[in-house]
Enzyme design. Structure first.
Site, PDB file in Angstrom:
ATOM      1  N   ARG A 275      45.259  43.841  28.403  1.00  0.00           N
ATOM      2  CA  ARG A 275      44.212  44.827  28.685  1.00  0.00           C
ATOM      3  C   ARG A 275      44.845  45.928  29.535  1.00  0.00           C
ATOM      4  O   ARG A 275      45.029  45.773  30.736  1.00  0.00           O
ATOM      5  CB  ARG A 275      43.086  44.124  29.455  1.00  0.00           C
ATOM      6  CG  ARG A 275      41.827  44.936  29.610  1.00  0.00           C
ATOM      7  CD  ARG A 275      40.940  44.297  30.669  1.00  0.00           C
ATOM      8  NE  ARG A 275      41.452  44.568  32.010  1.00  0.00           N
ATOM      9  CZ  ARG A 275      41.308  43.750  33.046  1.00  0.00           C
ATOM     10  NH1 ARG A 275      40.735  42.585  32.922  1.00  0.00           N
ATOM     11  NH2 ARG A 275      41.787  44.086  34.233  1.00  0.00           N
ATOM     12  N   HIS A 279      38.958  46.060  33.630  1.00  0.00           N
ATOM     13  CA  HIS A 279      38.007  45.191  32.935  1.00  0.00           C
ATOM     14  C   HIS A 279      36.806  46.015  32.478  1.00  0.00           C
ATOM     15  O   HIS A 279      36.394  45.966  31.322  1.00  0.00           O
ATOM     16  CB  HIS A 279      37.560  44.064  33.870  1.00  0.00           C
ATOM     17  CG  HIS A 279      36.462  43.219  33.311  1.00  0.00           C
ATOM     18  ND1 HIS A 279      36.656  42.349  32.261  1.00  0.00           N
ATOM     19  CD2 HIS A 279      35.143  43.127  33.642  1.00  0.00           C
ATOM     20  CE1 HIS A 279      35.513  41.745  31.974  1.00  0.00           C
ATOM     21  NE2 HIS A 279      34.579  42.202  32.788  1.00  0.00           N
ATOM     22  N   TYR A 289      44.493  44.096  42.169  1.00  0.00           N
ATOM     23  CA  TYR A 289      45.058  42.792  41.806  1.00  0.00           C
ATOM     24  C   TYR A 289      46.210  42.844  40.804  1.00  0.00           C
ATOM     25  O   TYR A 289      46.760  41.813  40.468  1.00  0.00           O
ATOM     26  CB  TYR A 289      43.951  41.876  41.245  1.00  0.00           C
ATOM     27  CG  TYR A 289      43.229  42.426  40.028  1.00  0.00           C
ATOM     28  CD1 TYR A 289      43.727  42.258  38.738  1.00  0.00           C
ATOM     29  CD2 TYR A 289      42.024  43.109  40.171  1.00  0.00           C
ATOM     30  CE1 TYR A 289      43.065  42.752  37.638  1.00  0.00           C
ATOM     31  CE2 TYR A 289      41.342  43.601  39.074  1.00  0.00           C
ATOM     32  CZ  TYR A 289      41.860  43.415  37.799  1.00  0.00           C
ATOM     33  OH  TYR A 289      41.190  43.911  36.709  1.00  0.00           O
TER      34      TYR A 289
END
Length: 370
Positions: A275, A279, A289
């Site tokens: 990805r 998100h 992160y």
């Protein structure tokens, strides 16, 4: 005295599957790659155009979301194009999709018009969901054989298994392709769907988009296994893993899995992808992160750049033809967005329709207050 063989029902291999790859990152065909299923050059070019169009649509959706025109949280699609294209292309028109939310390429291949997708993004009339659902949750798309999807993670496997059971009961020659992300493998839906399908030998393929993160949780923090496909062994079905950013590998794996599903042999397919974006637009991976260097390393495997390199290396498309594909997609996406933006706003009355045969007093009161 009756002797029971306690091993007779449990002869299941748990050998870790090898990851299928056909095209190297530089576009070179691997020498050991045997396609089995070999699409024509025309098919590959058509799928490439869908992938490019989906990438352009995705980028414009992100841009218009920042401008406040895309009406709810948006989940970027970039990196998933080959996984969508390969798995949907091998289906028959009458087959069904139990979708994941990051599936723009799948929508385009299924024939959903760009204007319809934009109408959903803008919450305008023309949105099959009538403005009632999140931007990337598809609820009113059954005319394209796309089932509903909601926010709960992993639930697709449950209703896909039930839908497949119904198809077999009605003796219909159709299958279901069900999709979740890697985070979905940590849910009850994953267990329930695979177990039910394994027991009843249902016509369903289960796809896992392993894009390395469930929002901010990396795969290594979700499971101790190296490959998610190995989990299939616990349910007595076959599990295979493929490079989900390699269109030819996805086509080969999907064709194999679909062929088995039509014989009542469900399969779990792990599509290893990445990805590239957040998100959703409510997320911030770069500062929260994920090391930006990691994303750059995965760029080597970009499914569209990789397929383009393959085309140029083997004389399927020229650099000029590839550039023209991007230009045409850019124009097509912009025209569709402009058209959908001119659609009428959704009437407030739609918010209380389609549940009751009449508007109950409490909803009428709320509607008047609105």
């Amino acid at each position: 005295m009756l002797e029971i063989d306690f091993n007779q029902n449990y002869k299941i291999s748990v050998k870790e599957p090898q990851v299928l790859r056909v095209i190297e990152p530089d576009g070179t065909l691997r020498e050991e790659a045997e396609l089995g299923y070999k699409p024509s050059e025309g098919e590959l070019v058509k799928l490439y155009r869908y992938m490019v169009t989906a990438r352009v649509l995705d980028r414009h959706a992100l841009l218009l979301h920042r401008m406040g025109k895309v009406k709810s949280t948006y989940g970027p699609h970039e990196g998933h194009e080959a996984a969508d294209a390969g798995t949907v292309h091998v289906l028959k028109p009458e087959d069904w999709i139990a979708p994941y939310y990051r599936m723009l390429t799948a929508l385009l291949i299924r024939g959903v018009p760009l204007q319809t997708i934009w109408a959903k993004f803008f919450a305008k009339q023309g949105d099959p969901d009538k403005g009632r659902n999140l931007t990337v949750e598809w609820g009113g798309f059954a005319k394209w054989r796309i089932l509903s999807v909601g926010a709960p993670i992993g639930h697709q496997y449950i209703y896909a298994a039930g839908f497949a059971y119904a198809l077999r009961y009605m003796k219909r020659d159709e299958i279901v392709a069900a999709y979740i992300g890697d985070g979905g493998t940590s849910t009850n839906g994953f267990h329930t769907g695979l177990n039910f399908a394994g027991v009843f030998k249902l016509p369903v393929v289960f796809y896992v988009y392993n894009n390395q993160y469930a929002i901010s949780v990396p795969v290594r923090s979700q499971t101790a296994v190296t490959r998610l496909a190995i989990k299939a062994a616990a349910y007595g079905i076959e599990g295979i893993a493929t490079d989900g950013m390699d269109l030819l590998a996805v086509l080969k794996a999907a064709h194999y899995a679909v062929s088995k599903a039509r014989r009542g042999e469900p399969v779990l397919v792990e599509l290893i992808t990445y990805r590239f974006g957040p998100h959703t637009t409510a997320d911030d991976p770069a500062t929260r992160y994920r090391d930006p260097a990691e994303a750059e390393e995965w760029r080597r495997y970009d499914p569209i750049a990789r397929l383009g390199a393959y085309f140029k290396k083997y004389g399927i498309l020229t650099e000029r033809e590839i550039k023209l594909t991007w230009e045409e997609a850019e124009a097509e996406v912009k025209v569709a967005a402009k058209e959908a933006e001119s659609y009428p706003e959704i009437p407030k009355e739609w918010i209380v329709e389609d549940v009751y045969s009449f508007i109950p007093p409490h909803l009428r009161e709320e509607l008047e207050e609105l």
